[in-house]
Design a protein around this motif. Structure first.
Motif, PDB file in Angstrom:
ATOM      1  N   ARG A 298       8.983  -0.336  -6.952  1.00 26.26           N
ATOM      2  CA  ARG A 298       7.874  -0.107  -6.077  1.00 26.26           C
ATOM      3  C   ARG A 298       7.245  -1.161  -5.738  1.00 26.26           C
ATOM      4  NH1 ARG A 298       6.524   3.860  -8.590  1.00 26.26           N
ATOM      5  NH2 ARG A 298       4.868   3.055  -9.916  1.00 26.26           N
ATOM      6  N   GLN A 299       6.709  -2.142  -6.740  1.00 29.08           N
ATOM      7  CA  GLN A 299       5.984  -3.247  -6.560  1.00 29.08           C
ATOM      8  C   GLN A 299       6.830  -4.303  -5.563  1.00 29.08           C
ATOM      9  OE1 GLN A 299       2.713  -3.640  -7.397  1.00 29.08           O
ATOM     10  NE2 GLN A 299       2.898  -1.555  -8.158  1.00 29.08           N
ATOM     11  N   ARG A 300       8.077  -4.283  -5.787  1.00 32.32           N
ATOM     12  CA  ARG A 300       8.970  -5.365  -5.176  1.00 32.32           C
ATOM     13  C   ARG A 300       9.052  -4.809  -3.618  1.00 32.32           C
ATOM     14  NH1 ARG A 300      13.072  -4.795  -7.900  1.00 32.32           N
ATOM     15  NH2 ARG A 300      12.597  -6.600  -9.398  1.00 32.32           N
ATOM     16  N   GLY A 301       8.937  -3.567  -3.618  1.00 34.11           N
ATOM     17  CA  GLY A 301       8.958  -3.062  -1.909  1.00 34.11           C
ATOM     18  C   GLY A 301       7.783  -3.286  -1.365  1.00 34.11           C
ATOM     19  N   LEU A 302       6.626  -3.258  -2.099  1.00 30.47           N
ATOM     20  CA  LEU A 302       5.212  -3.554  -1.607  1.00 30.47           C
ATOM     21  C   LEU A 302       5.109  -4.748  -1.115  1.00 30.47           C
ATOM     22  CD1 LEU A 302       3.083  -1.337  -4.003  1.00 30.47           C
ATOM     23  CD2 LEU A 302       3.689  -0.726  -1.526  1.00 30.47           C
ATOM     24  N   ALA A 303       5.741  -5.774  -2.211  1.00 30.51           N
ATOM     25  CA  ALA A 303       5.696  -7.227  -1.813  1.00 30.51           C
ATOM     26  C   ALA A 303       6.629  -7.658  -0.670  1.00 30.51           C
ATOM     27  CB  ALA A 303       6.008  -7.865  -3.036  1.00 30.51           C
ATOM     28  N   ASP A 304       7.716  -7.067  -0.611  1.00 25.57           N
ATOM     29  CA  ASP A 304       8.535  -7.350   0.603  1.00 25.57           C
ATOM     30  C   ASP A 304       8.058  -6.837   1.925  1.00 25.57           C
ATOM     31  OD1 ASP A 304      10.590  -8.494  -1.125  1.00 25.57           O
ATOM     32  OD2 ASP A 304      11.652  -6.625  -1.218  1.00 25.57           O
ATOM     33  N   ALA A 305       7.318  -5.622   1.779  1.00 31.54           N
ATOM     34  CA  ALA A 305       6.544  -5.159   2.862  1.00 31.54           C
ATOM     35  C   ALA A 305       5.448  -6.054   3.550  1.00 31.54           C
ATOM     36  CB  ALA A 305       5.942  -3.416   2.653  1.00 31.54           C
ATOM     37  N   ASP A 306       4.709  -6.532   2.598  1.00 29.32           N
ATOM     38  CA  ASP A 306       3.767  -7.588   2.880  1.00 29.32           C
ATOM     39  C   ASP A 306       4.267  -8.852   3.264  1.00 29.32           C
ATOM     40  OD1 ASP A 306       1.690  -5.820   1.787  1.00 29.32           O
ATOM     41  OD2 ASP A 306       1.622  -6.639  -0.139  1.00 29.32           O
ATOM     42  N   PHE A 307       5.251  -9.329   2.732  1.00 30.61           N
ATOM     43  CA  PHE A 307       5.769 -10.588   3.125  1.00 30.61           C
ATOM     44  C   PHE A 307       6.454 -10.107   4.574  1.00 30.61           C
ATOM     45  CE2 PHE A 307       9.682 -12.785   3.769  1.00 30.61           C
ATOM     46  CZ  PHE A 307       9.418 -14.453   3.800  1.00 30.61           C
ATOM     47  N   TYR A 308       7.052  -8.878   4.932  1.00 34.49           N
ATOM     48  CA  TYR A 308       7.547  -8.707   6.068  1.00 34.49           C
ATOM     49  C   TYR A 308       6.261  -8.671   7.048  1.00 34.49           C
ATOM     50  CZ  TYR A 308      10.266  -6.564   9.868  1.00 34.49           C
ATOM     51  OH  TYR A 308      10.825  -6.068  11.017  1.00 34.49           O
ATOM     52  N   ARG A 309       5.513  -8.191   6.681  1.00 31.87           N
ATOM     53  CA  ARG A 309       4.218  -8.091   7.695  1.00 31.87           C
ATOM     54  C   ARG A 309       3.719  -9.353   8.047  1.00 31.87           C
ATOM     55  NH1 ARG A 309      -0.879  -8.130   6.647  1.00 31.87           N
ATOM     56  NH2 ARG A 309      -0.487  -8.198   4.494  1.00 31.87           N
ATOM     57  N   VAL A 310       3.367 -10.276   6.857  1.00 37.31           N
ATOM     58  CA  VAL A 310       2.900 -11.560   7.160  1.00 37.31           C
ATOM     59  C   VAL A 310       3.855 -12.313   8.066  1.00 37.31           C
ATOM     60  CG1 VAL A 310       2.258 -13.954   6.171  1.00 37.31           C
ATOM     61  CG2 VAL A 310       1.659 -11.503   5.146  1.00 37.31           C
ATOM     62  N   LEU A 311       5.156 -12.148   7.871  1.00 44.61           N
ATOM     63  CA  LEU A 311       6.191 -12.780   8.548  1.00 44.61           C
ATOM     64  C   LEU A 311       6.025 -12.420  10.077  1.00 44.61           C
ATOM     65  CD1 LEU A 311       8.711 -14.834   8.826  1.00 44.61           C
ATOM     66  CD2 LEU A 311      10.153 -12.998   8.061  1.00 44.61           C
TER      67      LEU A 311
END
Length: 355
Positions: A278-291
């Motif tokens: 779940r945390q990895r998914g959230l981090a990937d989502a944040d990274f994707y949003r920033v990207l």
């Protein structure tokens, strides 16, 4: 003296009449008759004279009265209490109809092996049914129990001993003799004397020769020792079995606890993996949003757009100064272009770094 006094004196002088001999004889006869009746009544009931001469007789409780006249048994049966009968002609006997115990003593018998043993006492509890009193006494007399109990016990004991060995009579089947004797007596009584009811039979241990008795005692001691050893061995096996059972139960409980702990550990690992995912998914989502924001900014922050924002910012920060000396600002187009190019280059570098 006047004539009247003379008459009185003459009357007093007359002699008293004497009793006649006949009067004394009558009184004596009445007295003797009374004595005879009282004597007949008071003669003990067990006396044979009483049963013949008595007019009034008593039947005790638990008995019935039976009567003979001229040696013939009468069908008359009386109940407990006082009754009358003809003296010298009618004879009576009280017969017990309640439970009675007949003791048959000193019964010798020989076993199948030829050893002579002796039963000192056998007790037979029996009862004569009231409705069969006449038939039983008519066929077997007052001493009916001698025929069907005393003599029959001797016969049955000898039959039993002759078909069994000493070991069987003295030890193996001794506990069955009571029932066998009772059944044997009752079968014949039911067939030939149905009024006799056999309630129970109690047989005492027979006496055997001393030499044989000592051998039996040694055998009994040996058997007792073996039984004790067998019981000890059985107790030991039971204790071992109980200990093994307790150990198996403890082992099962321990395995159950270990399985519960292992299940809890696996559940915790699954929870941790779920949390990490779940945390990895959230981090990937944040990274994707920033990207994506960086890519959007790269596309949006053109020099023209930045120049527009710069001018709007300058316009929003316009200030009016009053005084003798007003500051001046020179807007060099080249300076603004260099500034915008620098900003665009920095933005491109940030976008590359996120990629």
């Amino acid at each position: 003296m006047d004539p009247q006094q003379q008459g009185v004196g003459a009357t007093q002088a007359q002699p008293r009449p004497q009793p006649q001999p006949g009067d004394s004889s009558a009184i004596l006869a009445v007295f003797l008759t009374f004595i005879a009746i009282v004597s007949l009544i008071l003669i003990p009931s067990s006396s044979s004279i009483k049963s013949s001469l008595a007019i009034l007789h008593q039947i005790p409780e638990g008995h019935v009265g039976v009567y003979w006249r001229g040696g013939a048994l009468l069908e008359t049966i009386t109940h407990p209490g006082f009754h009358l009968k003809l003296p010298l002609i009618t004879h009576y006997e009280p017969v017990q109809v309640t439970l009675q115990t007949d003791q048959v003593t000193d019964i010798p018998c020989g076993t199948k092996g030829g050893v002579m043993i002796n039963f000192e006492k056998i007790e037979v509890v029996n009862r004569l049914r009231k409705e069969y009193v006449y038939e039983t006494l008519r066929d077997y007399g007052v001493q009916y129990d001698k025929t069907w109990i005393y003599d029959k016990i001797h016969h049955e004991i000898n039959q039993f001993c002759s078909s069994h060995s000493l070991q069987q009579v003295y030890i193996d089947v001794f506990d069955q003799i009571d029932e066998k004797m009772k059944d044997a007596l009752q079968v014949d009584c039911t067939r030939y004397a149905p009024g006799i009811e056999i309630i129970s039979v109690r047989v005492t241990k027979p006496t055997i020769p001393d030499r044989i008795r000592r051998n039996f005692e040694q055998m009994e001691e040996e058997r007792t020792r073996k039984v004790a050893e067998k019981e000890a061995e059985t107790s030991k096996k039971m204790a071992i079995s109980e200990a093994e059972k307790n150990a198996n139960v403890s082992k099962i409980l321990m395995e159950q606890k270990l399985m519960e702990k292992d299940s809890a550990r696996k559940q915790e690992e699954i929870d941790n993996q779920m949390y990490l995912a779940r945390q990895r998914g959230l981090a990937d989502a944040d990274f994707y949003r920033v990207l994506k924001e960086a890519e959007a900014n790269k596309l949006m922050l053109t020099p023209e757009y930045l120049e527009l924002k710069f001018i709007e910012a300058i316009a929003d920060n316009t200030k009016i100064f009053f005084g003798e000396k007003v500051p001046s600002m020179i807007l060099d187009q080249r300076l603004l272009g260099n500034f915008l190019q620098e900003i665009s280059r920095n933005t491109s570098m940030k976008g590359s770094a996120y990629a």
